[in-house]
Every structure is written in C-alpha cells, then in structure tokens.
Design a protein around this motif. Sequence first.
Motif, short mmCIF file in Angstrom:
data_model
loop_
_atom_site.label_atom_id
_atom_site.label_comp_id
_atom_site.label_asym_id
_atom_site.label_seq_id
_atom_site.Cartn_x
_atom_site.Cartn_y
_atom_site.Cartn_z
N GLU A 40 2.09 71.25 -32.42
CA GLU A 40 2.07 70.11 -33.34
C GLU A 40 1.76 68.85 -32.53
OE1 GLU A 40 5.00 68.37 -36.69
OE2 GLU A 40 4.85 70.53 -36.40
N TRP A 41 0.70 68.16 -32.93
CA TRP A 41 0.28 66.96 -32.23
C TRP A 41 0.87 65.72 -32.90
CZ3 TRP A 41 -2.88 66.65 -27.86
CH2 TRP A 41 -3.35 67.87 -27.40
N SER A 42 1.06 64.68 -32.12
CA SER A 42 1.58 63.43 -32.65
C SER A 42 0.56 62.80 -33.59
CB SER A 42 1.88 62.45 -31.51
OG SER A 42 0.65 62.03 -30.91
N ALA A 43 1.02 61.84 -34.35
CA ALA A 43 0.10 61.04 -35.16
C ALA A 43 -0.77 60.22 -34.22
CB ALA A 43 0.89 60.13 -36.09
N PRO A 44 -1.99 59.86 -34.64
CA PRO A 44 -2.85 59.02 -33.79
C PRO A 44 -2.20 57.68 -33.50
CG PRO A 44 -4.08 59.88 -35.67
CD PRO A 44 -2.63 60.20 -35.90
N LYS A 45 -2.29 57.25 -32.25
CA LYS A 45 -1.78 55.94 -31.85
C LYS A 45 -2.94 55.13 -31.30
CE LYS A 45 1.48 53.53 -29.02
NZ LYS A 45 2.85 53.47 -28.67
N SER A 46 -3.16 53.96 -31.86
CA SER A 46 -4.23 53.08 -31.38
C SER A 46 -3.88 52.59 -29.98
CB SER A 46 -4.36 51.90 -32.34
OG SER A 46 -5.34 51.00 -31.87
N VAL A 47 -4.86 52.63 -29.09
CA VAL A 47 -4.64 52.15 -27.73
C VAL A 47 -5.46 50.90 -27.48
CG1 VAL A 47 -4.17 54.49 -26.92
CG2 VAL A 47 -6.44 53.56 -26.63
N GLU A 48 -5.07 50.13 -26.49
CA GLU A 48 -5.73 48.87 -26.15
C GLU A 48 -6.81 49.13 -25.11
OE1 GLU A 48 -2.65 46.17 -24.91
OE2 GLU A 48 -1.42 46.73 -26.62
N LEU A 49 -7.95 49.64 -25.55
CA LEU A 49 -9.08 49.89 -24.67
C LEU A 49 -10.32 49.35 -25.36
CD1 LEU A 49 -9.93 53.16 -22.74
CD2 LEU A 49 -11.59 51.44 -23.37
N ALA A 50 -10.83 48.25 -24.84
CA ALA A 50 -12.02 47.63 -25.43
C ALA A 50 -12.86 47.02 -24.31
CB ALA A 50 -11.62 46.55 -26.43
N ILE A 51 -14.16 47.01 -24.51
CA ILE A 51 -15.09 46.35 -23.60
C ILE A 51 -15.55 45.09 -24.32
CG2 ILE A 51 -17.25 46.55 -22.31
CD1 ILE A 51 -15.14 48.66 -21.47
N PRO A 52 -15.26 43.90 -23.77
CA PRO A 52 -15.66 42.66 -24.45
C PRO A 52 -17.16 42.63 -24.75
CG PRO A 52 -14.16 42.17 -22.66
CD PRO A 52 -14.52 43.62 -22.54
N GLY A 53 -17.51 42.34 -26.01
CA GLY A 53 -18.91 42.25 -26.42
C GLY A 53 -19.60 43.57 -26.61
N ALA A 54 -18.84 44.66 -26.57
CA ALA A 54 -19.46 45.99 -26.66
C ALA A 54 -18.66 46.89 -27.60
CB ALA A 54 -19.57 46.63 -25.29
N VAL A 55 -19.29 47.98 -28.03
CA VAL A 55 -18.67 49.00 -28.87
C VAL A 55 -18.45 50.23 -28.01
CG1 VAL A 55 -18.96 50.46 -30.92
CG2 VAL A 55 -19.88 48.11 -30.91
N VAL A 56 -17.20 50.65 -27.87
CA VAL A 56 -16.89 51.88 -27.12
C VAL A 56 -17.43 53.05 -27.92
CG1 VAL A 56 -15.03 53.36 -26.29
CG2 VAL A 56 -14.87 50.87 -26.01
N TRP A 57 -18.15 53.95 -27.21
CA TRP A 57 -18.83 55.06 -27.88
C TRP A 57 -18.29 56.41 -27.46
CZ3 TRP A 57 -21.18 56.32 -31.99
CH2 TRP A 57 -22.12 57.34 -32.05
N HIS A 58 -18.16 56.65 -26.17
CA HIS A 58 -17.62 57.91 -25.63
C HIS A 58 -16.71 57.59 -24.46
CE1 HIS A 58 -20.04 60.71 -27.91
NE2 HIS A 58 -21.13 60.08 -27.58
#
Length: 187
Positions: A40-58
């Motif tokens: 049984e996996w946990s519910a999804p938790k949003s993490v603080e990972l972002a590249i300023p000015g960009a869209v994270v893709w993979h």
Amino acid sequence: DREAKVWYVRTGSEGCLARSSTVYMRTTHPDNAVRFEQSEWSAPKSVELAIPGAVVWHLDVIDIPGGYLALVAAFPKGSVCSASDLWLATSSDGIRWRTFAVPILWRGMKLVENRSLVTWYRGTMRYDAGSDMLHLWPSALAGGRWGVYHLSARLVDLLAVLGSAQSADWRALLLKQPRARLVPDMP
C-alpha cells in the motif's frame, strides 16, 4: 529497510505543451512478506522541486550520502518539451529541493555545438561514494537521431560549480540557445 520512494511529474492534460508542472512523491514500507508491487502506497505528496522559468518534464532520483540527487529535464515556460535542458537538484529529505541557477547540460553548450542537438531528454545517474564520482547517462536528440551520452565528475566539485552560478549566468547562456520548436518531436 524495505522503504521505497517514487517521485513523478504531473503536467495535466497539456502534457508536452504544459505551462507548469508539479512533482509528487509517494512512499511505501511493506513488511518482508509483501512485495513492493502489492504494498500500500502513501497518498501523493507535493514536493518543492521547481526550476525557475521552466516546466519540469522528467526526473531521475538517486540516494546520495545525506539525502537525494535528482537529474531534471525541464523546458522553458511558453516552449515545448522538445526544447529541454538538464538540471541537478539536491534534497536532504526528498521533499524540499535545492535547484541551481544554471543547468548541468543545455542545448547551446559548446560540447554539443557541432552535433545539432535539439533537446536533452531523460537520463539516469549512478553515484560512487568511495570515489565521490557521479556518472550521468543523458539522452538527447541530435541531428535527427537519439543518442545516449556519458559524463562523470566528482560530485563535490560539480555541486560547488553549480552552487556558485548566478541567475545572470543562465540569462547569458539563454542568449546562445537555439530557438525552441513549436511542435514537439518526442516519441
């Protein structure tokens, strides 16, 4: 310790044309009698990972001493996924991530100038704690063909160089970037 963590990217219905994305993490800790696929996996938790000015893709995440290291493919906001660069991010807990002002591999860099590189795509990594060597195997579309590259560096040196970069350094590199295509080339 039978604990597993998985990070993944959600772009919504726009996919490769997304103007934003969110990285999530899920965890599980099954006992020895239960397979990870059946746990049984946990519910999804949003993490603080972002590249300023960009869209994270993979992304690809590995354990390193003191936390985690992520190799992140991201494309400029307003562009498409076939115009991605590769970034590194570090985290002590897998939730709060430190990103750097410049990518580790970008489309206009001197190393790939004569290869007609259109996009960096996905990649994977391996870290050797004994030698402090980080090995990267990124894939890229260059000259109409997909290829896999290899590079390695001491992690402490790489993080020091990336940590010393300023956002003005990336703006200067962007002036040398090839223009993004409006239609994605990705399979």
